[in-house]
Design an enzyme around this catalytic site. Structure first.
Site, mmCIF file in Angstrom:
data_model
loop_
_atom_site.group_PDB
_atom_site.id
_atom_site.type_symbol
_atom_site.label_atom_id
_atom_site.label_comp_id
_atom_site.label_asym_id
_atom_site.label_seq_id
_atom_site.Cartn_x
_atom_site.Cartn_y
_atom_site.Cartn_z
ATOM 1 N N GLY A 70 0.798 -1.210 0.000
ATOM 2 C CA GLY A 70 0.000 0.000 0.000
ATOM 3 C C GLY A 70 0.837 1.269 0.000
ATOM 4 N N ASP A 72 -4.108 -4.443 12.935
ATOM 5 C CA ASP A 72 -3.761 -3.614 14.085
ATOM 6 C C ASP A 72 -2.292 -3.202 14.018
ATOM 7 O OD1 ASP A 72 -6.240 -3.475 15.624
ATOM 8 O OD2 ASP A 72 -6.036 -5.649 15.768
ATOM 9 N N ASP A 129 -8.320 -0.277 5.532
ATOM 10 C CA ASP A 129 -8.831 -1.430 6.275
ATOM 11 C C ASP A 129 -7.645 -2.316 6.642
ATOM 12 O OD1 ASP A 129 -10.375 -3.405 7.385
ATOM 13 O OD2 ASP A 129 -11.136 -4.175 5.478
ATOM 14 N N SER A 130 -6.806 -1.812 7.527
ATOM 15 C CA SER A 130 -5.550 -2.488 7.854
ATOM 16 C C SER A 130 -5.687 -3.375 9.086
ATOM 17 C CB SER A 130 -4.455 -1.450 8.112
ATOM 18 O OG SER A 130 -4.719 -0.749 9.310
#
Length: 299
Positions: A150, A175, A172-173
């Site tokens: 990304g 933690d 939307d990764s």
């Protein structure tokens, strides 16, 4: 159970423990069957069928989604930014290899361009097999999938002309442990800023919530605020996230953007048709915090 074993499953129970992320507490789900376990090039992956929450995807020991409650997360992280934008035409999703966010974006017919950037193809393939209700989005020809890092993608995108940039970027990764920690640092938000159109909006899962490490939320908000002129904290309720709540940080390049009040909305009938969790009232209410948390985050 199955022929698979996993160190986090003992006596028929999966246990999520992280002294770093969730100190002093843990979450357990009863396991019906272990469906898959492997170490991909990037992370430890576990998929199991639970007795009460359907199939569950776990990355590096942390639950990412369960079939029973995933919509509460997918809908809020997707529809908060889309309905906060006056005229969104393009959406970039960083992470989200399970397909859930893509499924939600596709509910907006006016979105013309949808790109998913996912570094781990294994997550996509396993989601297509075990999380079909989410991964169904990958069958849509509107979806363009980029299997790459990304950071690298955003770095190149920032050099592109304005027509190649995005109105909405959804992070939307995982933690903030290991490689995913970079998605919570100022450099990343600078890349996001440069990849957005002039009124662009970004949203990211904040990992924490006010009941866990609220000081980390404040630090994250301050980090984003050094890049974006307006940043707000929202949350959604998801039972399979430790403590049952997950924070979301939403920011806009437009200093006049409201974010907590939808720019556009649907009829109640249409909302009930499209969404299980999101509606215009939930949109506004998700930004309202108890006094102690509001005062701490805003000071």
């Amino acid at each position: 159970m199955s022929d698979f074993t996993h160190p986090l499953i003992n006596n028929g129970w999966f246990k999520e423990v992280s002294d770093e992320l969730f100190p002093g507490q843990a979450l357990e789900l009863k396991v019906k069957k272990i469906l898959h376990t492997e170490k991909s090039e990037f992370q430890d992956i576990l998929v199991f069928e639970s007795t009460d929450y359907g199939n569950v995807l776990v990355l590096d020991g942390i639950i990412q989604v369960s079939e029973r409650d995933e919509f509460a997360y997918q809908e809020m992280i997707t529809h908060l930014p889309i309905f906060s934008h006056k005229d969104p035409k393009s959406v970039l999703v960083i992470g989200g290899g399970d397909g859930g966010v893509l499924r939600e974006v596709l509910k907006h017919d006016y979105i013309e361009k949808i790109v998913l950037v996912e570094i781990d193809e294994t997550v996509i393939q396993l989601s297509k097999k075990y999380l079909k209700g989410m991964a169904i989005a990958f069958e849509n020809p509107k979806i363009e999938v980029k299997l790459c890092d990304g950071f690298k993608y955003l770095l190149e995108l920032g050099q592109e002309s304005i027509e190649n940039k995005f109105d909405i970027i959804i992070t939307d990764s995982s933690d903030p442990e290991g490689p995913a920690a970079a998605f919570f640092q100022q450099q990343y938000f600078k890349l996001l800023y440069n990849s957005l159109n002039s009124k662009g909006i970004v949203i990211t899962q904040a990992s924490e919530n006010v009941w866990l490490k609220i000081e980390l939320l404040k630090n994250l908000k301050n980090t984003i605020n050094q890049v974006f002129p307006i940043v707000k904290y929202s949350y959604t309720t998801v039972p399979t996230y430790t403590s049952g709540q997950l924070g979301l940080m939403i920011a806009s390049k437009d200093p006049n953007a409201k974010l907590n009040i939808p720019e556009r909305s649907l009829s109640e009938l249409k909302e009930e048709e499209l969404f299980k969790y999101y509606n215009k009232e939930i949109h506004k209410a998700s930004f309202i915090l108890p006094n102690w948390a509001k005062n701490y985050l805003d000071q």
